[in-house]
Design a protein around this motif. Structure first.
Motif, mmCIF file in Angstrom:
data_model
loop_
_atom_site.group_PDB
_atom_site.id
_atom_site.type_symbol
_atom_site.label_atom_id
_atom_site.label_comp_id
_atom_site.label_asym_id
_atom_site.label_seq_id
_atom_site.Cartn_x
_atom_site.Cartn_y
_atom_site.Cartn_z
ATOM 1 N N MET A 243 -2.693 -5.818 0.585
ATOM 2 C CA MET A 243 -2.117 -6.301 1.830
ATOM 3 C C MET A 243 -0.646 -5.865 1.846
ATOM 4 O O MET A 243 -0.020 -5.791 0.792
ATOM 5 N N HIS A 244 -0.146 -5.526 3.005
ATOM 6 C CA HIS A 244 1.277 -5.251 3.142
ATOM 7 C C HIS A 244 1.811 -6.011 4.354
ATOM 8 O O HIS A 244 1.036 -6.540 5.147
ATOM 9 N N CYS B 261 8.215 -3.221 3.217
ATOM 10 C CA CYS B 261 7.198 -4.235 2.951
ATOM 11 C C CYS B 261 7.888 -5.410 2.278
ATOM 12 O O CYS B 261 8.718 -5.236 1.395
ATOM 13 N N HIS C 267 6.190 -4.750 -3.964
ATOM 14 C CA HIS C 267 5.978 -3.429 -3.358
ATOM 15 C C HIS C 267 7.304 -2.775 -2.966
ATOM 16 O O HIS C 267 7.527 -1.600 -3.238
ATOM 17 N N MET D 276 8.377 0.796 -1.588
ATOM 18 C CA MET D 276 7.869 0.684 -0.217
ATOM 19 C C MET D 276 8.985 0.179 0.706
ATOM 20 O O MET D 276 8.957 -0.948 1.213
HETATM 21 CU CU LIG Z 1 3.226 -4.041 0.510
#
Ligand SMILES: [Cu+2]
Length: 474
Positions: A400-401, A456, A461, A466
């Protein structure tokens, strides 16, 4: 599955980092199972202390905070080493007023660099907590927050380069409640009936010490304002609860154990135009909602649990419990009209933003690239409305992000082509992007020129790449 190799590598790095915290002082119960730290609902909720300005001028409140190591009483029988703003876990709550400036002097008393970001705050790039704008050990930095935006539940937390996941995990997070004198006229529950709740998960070792590792499946102790599964004595009347998901990776789906409705009055960026009655609400990391719960509907003596239905067992399903006491007079209300509507108008530019991770390397990317603070990933014209199609290119259930934008608030249009939850129609700064799915958001940067991050907010992450930056141009 996430790369085991990635997890183990990071875990090893963290173990070294965690050594900085030293050996916790175990006062009793050395054999206690750290995974089930205390009987649920056995200790009272703590409301974080309110920060006190060191100086006030006609326009500005000045604060002075020290970012330092400290010990906190989190689990019964243990002193846990933490990183804390003013040594507190969570940090002190800053109460700011719309139109009145706040300046916070943050002094770094740790042995590593820190950066402070006001999440949801519309502030100039130089005060926004860009990872290049470090506070080295022994130095301080003054952060200037103009508070020219709607009243909202904001929070401040660490944003150091590749370190935010670990630093927030060890405690560098606090509430920043932006209030508006105008809002008092609405007569929502206020004062002692307005309670911020920072929900997060954590993992402790057998000595009651926080252990940072990227594998969120081990973080199965739920904390509310720094205490595991507390209880709160409430009167039989209305309360405003400001719910923040302060976890690195965990989603919360919150509802009351008897299924009674909650009334959502605000999302990330402020009051909704109208209240929404919901049975439950899902928050991905960093998202907020303010809800009003009417405990006046219960008989005194009733116990109501705030449940996390996304949790898989009793430990991760039970967030906290409300113990309903006597009936008191309650002149608060939830009016039919709350805040301003929020519409960014028609868009001139459409972009795609792609979030994905490489299971082999454990690296996380936006549009195929890991974060590089020297690189500008997109240029955006100030004042122009854009539509971003944000894709989660990962398909495994662990990936999931979500997406968080610094420097502006956005409008969520749809998710996988369908409608979004009611609270997501308000001013947002963070939105969940489901596995294999996409969301469309409408974005406009109206304020400052310069560089703002987007990333994110599953902090494990973002710390692993990210994250990217937009340059707002004239
Ligand atoms: Cu993420």
């Amino acid at each position: 599955m996430l790369s085991r190799r990635g997890i183990i590598t990071l875990g090893a790095v963290s173990a070294t980092g965690a050594a900085v915290h030293g050996v916790g002082v175990v006062r009793r119960g050395t054999a206690a199972a750290a995974e089930a730290p205390s009987k649920p609902f056995s200790r009272p909720l703590l409301v974080p202390k309110t920060a006190v300005p060191v100086h006030q001028s006609s326009t500005t409140d000045y604060y002075d905070m020290a970012i330092r190591e400290a010990s906190a009483l989190i689990l019964p029988g243990f002193r846990t080493w933490i990183f804390g703003y003013d040594g507190l876990f969570p940090g002190p709550t800053v109460r700011a007023s719309v139109g009145r400036r706040v300046v916070i002097r943050q002094r770094n008393r740790l042995r590593r660099n820190v950066v402070v970001h006001l999440h949801g705050g519309l502030v100039a790039p130089e005060y926004d907590g860009h990872p290049a704008d470090i506070i080295p050990p022994g130095y301080y930095r003054d952060y200037v927050y103009p508070n020219r935006q709607p009243s909202a539940t904001l929070w401040y937390h660490d944003h150091s380069h590749r370190g935010e996941a670990e630093m927030v995990f060890y405690g560098l997070a606090g509430f920043y409640l932006l209030e508006d004198p105008w809002e008092r006229g609405l007569n929502l529950p206020a004062g002692r009936y307005d309670i911020p709740l920072m929900l997060r998960d954590a993992h402790f070792d057998k000595r009651g010490q926080l252990v940072f590792a990227m594998d969120d499946r081990r973080r199965d102790t739920l904390l509310v304002n720094g205490r595991p599964q507390p209880f709160l004595d409430v009167y039989a009347r209305r309360y405003r609860l400001r719910l923040l998901n302060g976890s690195n990776q965990r989603n919360f789906t919150l509802r009351l154990s008897d299924g009674a409705p909650m009334t959502v009055i605000a999302s990330d960026g402020g009051l909704l135009p109208a209240p929404l009655r919901v049975a439950g609400v899902t928050l991905s990391p960093a998202e907020r909602v303010d809800v009003v719960v009417d405990f006046g509907r219960y008989e005194p003596g009733t116990r109501v649990v705030l449940l996390n239905t996304a949790g898989t067992n009793g430990v991760t399903r039970n967030v906290m419990r409300f113990h309903v006491g006597r009936r008191v007079s309650d002149s608060s209300r939830v009016p039919d009209r709350l805040g301003q509507g929020f519409d960014l108008g028609s868009a001139t530019v459409v972009r795609d933003v792609n979030l994905h991770m490489d299971p082999r390397s454990g690296q996380f990317f936006i549009d195929g690239r890991a974060f590089d603070m020297k690189r500008v990933d997109m240029k955006i014209r100030r004042g122009e409305t854009e539509i971003w199609r944000v894709h989660n290119r990962d398909r495994l259930p662990e990936t999931m992000h979500n997406l968080h934008l610094h420097g502006t608030h956005f409008q969520v249009l749809d998710r996988n082509g369908g409608p979004v939850a009611g609270h997501e129609t308000g001013r947002k700064d963070t939105v969940a992007v489901p596995v294999g799915g996409h969301v469309r958001i409408k974005v406009r940067y109206d304020r400052h020129l310069g560089r703002y991050l987007y990333h994110c907010h599953l902090l494990d992450h973002s710390s692993m790449g990210m994250m990217a930056q937009a340059e707002i141009v004239g």
